[in-house]
Scaffold this active site. Structure first.
Site: not given
Length: 305
Positions: A11, A13-14, A64, A90, A144, A157, A161
């Protein structure tokens, strides 16, 4: 500074992944960059090559959630640079709408798990054996505090996590004594495209974490300064030196691990869990890495107040 060390960042790229790649490269690491967007990765590669970093750069677009793609990314990195010293898992996503389980779209809900849990598992699986054979390596699973805080919305989410937190602890137990360290690390609430989408409806309470501070924690772990706390949950806001100084205290009550809290003193279920853990776990790592006990006594530090 790093010397002749290789990091693979998913992850990248940003957002946080890009910032981690920029910082690690600037401090001397060779970096392998992977994400779905090849164009964004090539733009980052160009920026890194123009920057002050001494390390090399490799771009390997990939998915991924796809085992074959993950294997290709890892193989390409090893073919180009040799051993992978650091894996930063990430890549992550969240639901597109801020809804409860009752209103969630099942397919979208599960797709979050595919990225947030299956992705880290596949990359951990792909690099851990090689790291173990070499007797060194670090894996940072970006996590998180939502993983340990039940909320009515954004459940895919938070729950995914939470599963990553247990994945980290399980892998740390498996790799204890091999020289490979695995960490849960929360960068805090950082302004990225992901958090922008998650909190589009309303600005959340509490402070945002500056990107530099979030990345500082990754670098601290990558440098090996937190090896004694392998397997535990770390956060960008932590006083890392204090955690290290209190490592034995943390271990004594299972601090910073995903646990089931004791209902009351002498809760018989806790003895059962402790007995099962004693027969099925490998213990602690060779250099003091801690994987805390599964029992958190009521009223103790880290337990319910």
């Amino acid at each position: 500074m790093f010397h002749d060390e290789v990091a693979l960042i998913t992850g990248s790229s940003r957002g946080i992944g890009r910032s981690v790649a920029e910082r690690l490269h600037r401090e001397g690491m060779t970096v392998a960059l992977t994400a779905r967007s090849g164009q964004a990765l090539r733009e980052l590669e160009s920026d890194l090559r123009r920057g002050p970093g001494a390390g090399e750069v490799l771009v390997v677009p990939g998915d991924v959630t796809d085992p074959d793609s993950v294997a290709q990314v890892v193989q390409a990195t090893e073919d180009a640079f040799g051993a992978i010293d650091l894996l930063v898992n990430n890549a992550g996503t969240a639901e597109g709408e801020n809804v409860t389980v009752r209103d969630a779209d099942p397919e979208e809900w599960w797709q979050v798990f595919e990225t947030n849990l299956r992705g880290p598992m596949l990359f951990c699986r792909a690099v851990a054996s090689g790291m173990s054979v070499r007797g060194r390596g670090r894996i940072i699973n970006i996590n998180s505090t939502r993983s340990v805080r039940a909320e009515a919305t954004q459940t895919a989410y938070g729950i995914s996590k939470c599963a990553v937190a247990m994945l980290t602890q399980s892998l740390a137990a498996d790799l204890a004594g091999t020289g490979v360290r695995v960490f849960n690390y929360s960068p805090g609430r950082v302004r990225t495209d992901l958090t922008g989408a998650m909190y589009a409806a309303a600005e959340p309470k509490g402070q945002w974490t500056p990107m530099d501070k979030a990345v500082d924690g990754v670098v601290t772990v990558a440098q090996g300064r937190m090896d004694e706390l392998a397997g535990l949950f770390l956060h960008a806001d932590d006083a890392f030196e204090e955690l290290l100084a209190r490592s034995q205290e943390i271990a004594s009550h299972g601090g910073r691990t995903l646990t089931l809290a004791e209902a009351y003193p002498g809760d018989p279920l806790m003895a059962r869990i402790a007995g099962q853990r004693a027969t099925g776990s490998r213990g602690t790592s060779d250099r003091g890495g801690l994987l805390g006990a599964e029992v958190v006594p009521a009223g103790s530090p880290g337990g319910p107040s």
